[in-house]
Motif scaffolding. Structure first.
Motif, short mmCIF file in Angstrom:
data_model
loop_
_atom_site.label_atom_id
_atom_site.label_comp_id
_atom_site.label_asym_id
_atom_site.label_seq_id
_atom_site.Cartn_x
_atom_site.Cartn_y
_atom_site.Cartn_z
N GLY A 62 -73.89 85.60 -33.45
CA GLY A 62 -74.52 84.27 -33.43
C GLY A 62 -75.04 83.87 -34.80
O GLY A 62 -74.88 82.72 -35.24
N ALA A 63 -75.66 84.81 -35.49
CA ALA A 63 -76.17 84.52 -36.84
C ALA A 63 -75.03 84.20 -37.79
O ALA A 63 -75.12 83.27 -38.61
N ILE A 64 -73.94 84.94 -37.68
CA ILE A 64 -72.79 84.68 -38.55
C ILE A 64 -72.21 83.29 -38.24
O ILE A 64 -71.82 82.55 -39.14
N ALA A 65 -72.16 82.93 -36.96
CA ALA A 65 -71.65 81.61 -36.58
C ALA A 65 -72.55 80.50 -37.13
O ALA A 65 -72.05 79.48 -37.65
N LEU A 66 -73.86 80.67 -37.06
CA LEU A 66 -74.77 79.65 -37.59
C LEU A 66 -74.64 79.54 -39.10
O LEU A 66 -74.66 78.43 -39.66
N GLY A 68 -71.98 80.18 -40.77
CA GLY A 68 -70.69 79.52 -40.99
C GLY A 68 -70.75 78.03 -40.77
O GLY A 68 -70.09 77.25 -41.45
N LEU A 69 -71.54 77.58 -39.80
CA LEU A 69 -71.67 76.15 -39.53
C LEU A 69 -72.34 75.40 -40.69
O LEU A 69 -71.96 74.30 -41.03
N PHE A 70 -73.36 76.00 -41.26
CA PHE A 70 -74.12 75.31 -42.29
C PHE A 70 -73.68 75.68 -43.70
O PHE A 70 -74.28 75.26 -44.67
N TRP A 71 -72.63 76.45 -43.82
CA TRP A 71 -72.19 76.89 -45.14
C TRP A 71 -71.57 75.73 -45.91
O TRP A 71 -71.72 75.63 -47.11
N PHE A 72 -70.85 74.85 -45.21
CA PHE A 72 -70.16 73.74 -45.90
C PHE A 72 -70.90 72.46 -45.76
O PHE A 72 -71.44 71.94 -45.01
#
Length: 72
Positions: A62-66, A68-72
């Motif tokens: 879940g942390a990796i997904a979050l 990834g969402l806010f990375w770009f």
């Protein structure tokens, strides 16, 4: 001829008895080591169970997904 075969069989039987005795000694030693370890580890030591590991893995994903969402 039969006497030779009988001697071979008897020698193999004695060899197997020796191996069985050796295995009994090793088994007894391992049993004693297990007893020592069980008494030396405190009862309230936290242990990782399958559900706990699953929850930790879910949090990490879940942390990796979050991220990834806010990375770009």
């Amino acid at each position: 001829m039969n006497l030779k075969k009988e001697e071979d069989v008897q020698s193999e039987i004695e060899e197997l008895r020796g191996k069985v005795k050796e295995l009994e000694n090793v088994t007894q030693t391992l049993y004693e080591e297990i007893q020592t370890l069980q008494t030396s580890v405190p009862a309230n030591t936290p242990r990782a169970s399958s559900p706990l590991i699953g929850q930790i893995g879910g949090l990490v994903l879940g942390a990796i997904a979050l991220i990834g969402l806010f990375w770009f």
